[in-house]
Design a protein around this motif. Structure first.
Motif, PDB file in Angstrom:
ATOM      1  N   PHE A  78       1.025  -1.656   0.108  1.00  0.00           N
ATOM      2  CA  PHE A  78       0.276  -0.564  -0.142  1.00  0.00           C
ATOM      3  C   PHE A  78       0.339   1.323  -0.105  1.00  0.00           C
ATOM      4  N   GLY A  79       1.998   1.225   0.195  1.00  0.00           N
ATOM      5  CA  GLY A  79       3.068   2.419  -0.201  1.00  0.00           C
ATOM      6  C   GLY A  79       2.741   3.233  -0.719  1.00  0.00           C
ATOM      7  N   ILE A  82      -0.613   5.179  -0.683  1.00  0.00           N
ATOM      8  CA  ILE A  82      -0.391   6.560   0.413  1.00  0.00           C
ATOM      9  C   ILE A  82       0.185   7.061   0.025  1.00  0.00           C
ATOM     10  N   VAL A  83       0.870   7.438  -0.511  1.00  0.00           N
ATOM     11  CA  VAL A  83       1.990   8.596  -0.831  1.00  0.00           C
ATOM     12  C   VAL A  83       0.890   9.357  -2.315  1.00  0.00           C
ATOM     13  N   GLU A  84      -0.102   8.575  -2.442  1.00  0.00           N
ATOM     14  CA  GLU A  84      -1.141   8.891  -3.741  1.00  0.00           C
ATOM     15  C   GLU A  84      -1.961   9.909  -2.351  1.00  0.00           C
ATOM     16  N   LEU A 104       6.771   4.439   1.952  1.00  0.00           N
ATOM     17  CA  LEU A 104       6.191   5.687   1.939  1.00  0.00           C
ATOM     18  C   LEU A 104       6.766   6.570   1.351  1.00  0.00           C
ATOM     19  N   THR A 105       8.115   6.573   0.952  1.00  0.00           N
ATOM     20  CA  THR A 105       8.923   7.761   0.556  1.00  0.00           C
ATOM     21  C   THR A 105       8.979   7.416  -1.722  1.00  0.00           C
ATOM     22  N   SER A 106       8.275   8.032  -2.258  1.00  0.00           N
ATOM     23  CA  SER A 106       8.475   8.186  -3.461  1.00  0.00           C
ATOM     24  C   SER A 106       8.518   8.967  -4.023  1.00  0.00           C
ATOM     25  N   ASN A 107       8.607   9.244  -5.576  1.00  0.00           N
ATOM     26  CA  ASN A 107       9.305   9.905  -6.169  1.00  0.00           C
ATOM     27  C   ASN A 107       8.991  11.503  -5.353  1.00  0.00           C
ATOM     28  N   ASN A 113       6.011  11.709   8.516  1.00  0.00           N
ATOM     29  CA  ASN A 113       5.468  12.240   9.215  1.00  0.00           C
ATOM     30  C   ASN A 113       4.838  12.845   8.742  1.00  0.00           C
ATOM     31  N   ALA A 114       3.936  11.976   7.960  1.00  0.00           N
ATOM     32  CA  ALA A 114       2.137  12.910   7.524  1.00  0.00           C
ATOM     33  C   ALA A 114       1.378  13.071   9.028  1.00  0.00           C
ATOM     34  N   SER A 115       0.917  13.715   8.910  1.00  0.00           N
ATOM     35  CA  SER A 115      -0.135  14.291  10.393  1.00  0.00           C
ATOM     36  C   SER A 115      -1.457  13.081  10.124  1.00  0.00           C
ATOM     37  N   ASN A 116      -1.481  13.294   8.866  1.00  0.00           N
ATOM     38  CA  ASN A 116      -3.266  11.636   8.634  1.00  0.00           C
ATOM     39  C   ASN A 116      -2.833  10.971   8.492  1.00  0.00           C
ATOM     40  N   LEU A 117      -1.531  10.317   8.502  1.00  0.00           N
ATOM     41  CA  LEU A 117      -1.084   8.691   8.831  1.00  0.00           C
ATOM     42  C   LEU A 117      -0.531   7.976   9.549  1.00  0.00           C
TER      43      LEU A 117
END
Length: 187
Positions: A78-79, A82-84, A104-107, A113-117
């Motif tokens: 799901f990485g 989630i990034v999108e 969770l690192t893409s492009n 460290n996203a606040s909604n994740l």
């Protein structure tokens, strides 16, 4: 995550498996369902029609369109989704199980460290270590590890297994034979 006046609706998105896979999809489904039933929270699951980021994102969007505001996703696959999706839906809470910072690192986008994740990452090497250690302490001297898929979680478990067996063998002064292989491809 929560404020006192917020109403949650929880959706789980499966990966390419389903809720009867006797693995992480089923476990996640059963845990989400039990929690939601016990707490009076609306719950449903969504299954992608294919095994791609686009299919996973489509199900995230379908859940959000139906009013679900907590999305639970089990597994590193799901990485990309989630990034999108996480930046696009800042009011939705995303719970990622076994999705690491690397996933969770893409492009050049880093969502670790996203606040909604919230991302729960397991330490599979610890249970692997304990299994290998216990096997040797129980007297087994011919051990094997057969990894199903060569993915980070299975690799960590396997490495822990070997290290635990090695530590117990050193403590006991015994020699242990280890056969380490992969079901899908040699390692």
């Amino acid at each position: 995550f929560a404020s006192a006046d917020e109403t949650y609706r929880v959706a789980m998105i499966t990966d390419s498996g389903d809720i009867t896979d006797q693995s992480f999809n089923q476990t996640t489904y059963e845990a989400c369902k039990a929690f939601c039933e016990a707490n009076g929270v609306d719950f449903n699951y969504f299954k992608p029609t294919g095994d791609s980021d686009a299919e996973r994102i489509a199900q995230v969007e379908a859940a959000i369109d139906e009013g679900y505001n907590v999305i639970v996703m089990p597994g590193y696959a799901f990485g990309g989704a989630i990034v999108e999706a996480a930046p696009e839906f800042p009011d939705v809470k995303f719970i990622a199980l076994d999705v690491s910072a690397d996933d969770l690192t893409s492009n050049g986008v880093d969502l670790s460290n996203a606040s909604n994740l919230f991302s729960a990452v397991y330490q599979e090497e610890l249970s692997g270590y304990m299994a290998g250690y216990a096997a040797v302490k129980m007297g087994y001297k011919k051990l094997g590890f057969l990894g199903g898929m060569e993915v980070p979680a299975v690799q960590r478990f396997g490495y822990g297994f070997v290290q635990g067996a090695s530590a117990a063998a050193a403590e006991m002064g015994v020699k242990v034979e280890m056969n380490y292989s992969w079901l899908y491809g040699a390692s």
